[in-house]
Design an enzyme around this catalytic site. Structure first.
Site, PDB file in Angstrom:
ATOM      1  N   TYR A  71     -26.244 -48.309 -30.404  1.00 52.48           N
ATOM      2  CA  TYR A  71     -24.926 -47.684 -30.559  1.00 52.48           C
ATOM      3  C   TYR A  71     -23.912 -48.329 -29.615  1.00 52.48           C
ATOM      4  O   TYR A  71     -22.799 -48.690 -30.021  1.00 52.48           O
ATOM      5  CB  TYR A  71     -25.020 -46.182 -30.285  1.00 52.48           C
ATOM      6  CG  TYR A  71     -23.692 -45.465 -30.341  1.00 52.48           C
ATOM      7  CD1 TYR A  71     -23.089 -45.183 -31.567  1.00 52.48           C
ATOM      8  CD2 TYR A  71     -23.045 -45.074 -29.172  1.00 52.48           C
ATOM      9  CE1 TYR A  71     -21.866 -44.527 -31.618  1.00 52.48           C
ATOM     10  CE2 TYR A  71     -21.821 -44.410 -29.221  1.00 52.48           C
ATOM     11  CZ  TYR A  71     -21.243 -44.143 -30.444  1.00 52.48           C
ATOM     12  OH  TYR A  71     -20.026 -43.496 -30.498  1.00 52.48           O
TER      13      TYR A  71
ATOM     14  N   LYS B 287     -20.462 -50.530 -30.475  1.00 53.99           N
ATOM     15  CA  LYS B 287     -19.139 -50.110 -30.026  1.00 53.99           C
ATOM     16  C   LYS B 287     -18.522 -51.111 -29.048  1.00 53.99           C
ATOM     17  O   LYS B 287     -17.313 -51.321 -29.039  1.00 53.99           O
ATOM     18  CB  LYS B 287     -19.224 -48.717 -29.394  1.00 53.99           C
ATOM     19  CG  LYS B 287     -19.586 -47.630 -30.403  1.00 53.99           C
ATOM     20  CD  LYS B 287     -18.632 -47.644 -31.579  1.00 53.99           C
ATOM     21  CE  LYS B 287     -18.949 -46.600 -32.611  1.00 53.99           C
ATOM     22  NZ  LYS B 287     -18.011 -46.634 -33.762  1.00 53.99           N
TER      23      LYS B 287
END
Length: 294
Positions: free
Chosen positions: A162, A166
């Site tokens: 994740y 990002k």
């Protein structure tokens, strides 16, 4: 209509817009005259997960249409742009918000699980960006907001995939901003939102839902989507009615000739930085963090 924000005649595509932050962005733009393509993957039963937001917008006198498709495919991205052009006109605004998150130890998460997350969070952004780009270049105008995260800036436990997806938004936005054709008014920026959403409810107590509402982030994204925004490559951390700009800083240069390599490396000045995404978020949502004793 809201004074300085008048999006009449403009078209926006918002991905991941059936709930949470995406829904808040779509509603904020629509209430200010923007036509919105509400994009989201279909619900588990195959029905439109975006249609409820479309109906909400239309009920308030706004203009919106649903797009149902997997954000990570080029075909779905092309369909978004075609739907926008058919119903309202070529997109002026692209807000890449769709994404998933899963807390998994790096030692046990599988490559297949990581690839699935990266396909949605990173590739889903890239194919959408590529799809809207020609139309924006043709008209010489566009506003693009990519969704990053403080996790991508400072790291987060059990979130390697994740955080990687990002963190990539920063390099992507800054590089695309450099590639904007001369003479066009296309701006590309990153929002790192802090909010109570279906994605974050496992980390935030429901009693803070109003305090950390996505509605407090929407005005920042709205400004980044407007002609008032004349900068590119910015990283904006927003939540709970607060906003600040994140920056990448480097310390002073040291020459290797100053001494042996170990001495030089230990002498490098470390600029102050947050130790984690949650430490960073403590200043964006101070009342919640103070109450939790974190």
């Amino acid at each position: 209509m809201s004074g300085e924000f008048d999006f009449t005649g403009q078209t926006a595509i918002v991905t991941g817009a059936s709930k949470g932050l995406g829904r808040a962005y779509a509603l904020w733009l629509a209430t200010r005259g923007c036509a919105v393509v509400v994009s989201n993957r279909p619900a588990g039963d195959g029905s439109s997960s975006a249609q409820a937001v479309v109906e909400e917008i239309v009920a308030k006198g706004g203009r919106a249409v649903a797009h149902d498709g997997p954000v990570q495919t080029a075909e779905a991205a092309a369909a978004m742009v075609e739907i926008a052009a058919t119903h309202f006109g070529a997109p002026d605004i692209f807000i890449s918000n769709a994404g998933i998150q899963a807390f998994r130890p790096f030692s046990t998460v599988t490559l297949e699980e990581m690839r699935e997350l990266l396909d949605i969070n990173l590739w889903g952004c890239i194919v959408g960006l590529k799809a809207v780009w020609p139309a924006m270049v043709d008209k010489g105008y566009g506003r693009i907001v990519l969704t990053g995260s403080s996790a991508g800036l400072w790291g987060q436990k059990q979130s390697a995939d994740y955080a990687a997806s990002k963190g990539a938004m920063v390099g992507l936005a800054r590089s695309v901003a450099i590639d904007v054709p001369k003479g066009t008014d296309i701006r590309v920026n990153v929002i790192a939102p802090a909010a109570y959403t279906p994605l974050s409810m496992g980390s935030i107590d429901p009693k803070w839902a109003d305090y950390a509402s996505p509605d407090h982030v929407a005005p920042v994204v709205g400004w980044l989507s407007s002609p008032l925004c004349q900068s590119s490559g910015g990283i904006y951390h927003a939540g709970a009615g607060n906003v600040r700009r994140a920056q990448i800083l480097e310390g002073p240069v040291h020459r290797l000739a100053e001494g042996d390599i170990d001495t030089v490396m230990h002498a490098l000045d470390r600029q102050p930085e947050w130790t984690s995404s949650f430490a960073s978020g403590a200043e964006i949502m101070p009342e919640m963090v103070k109450a939790s004793g974190s």
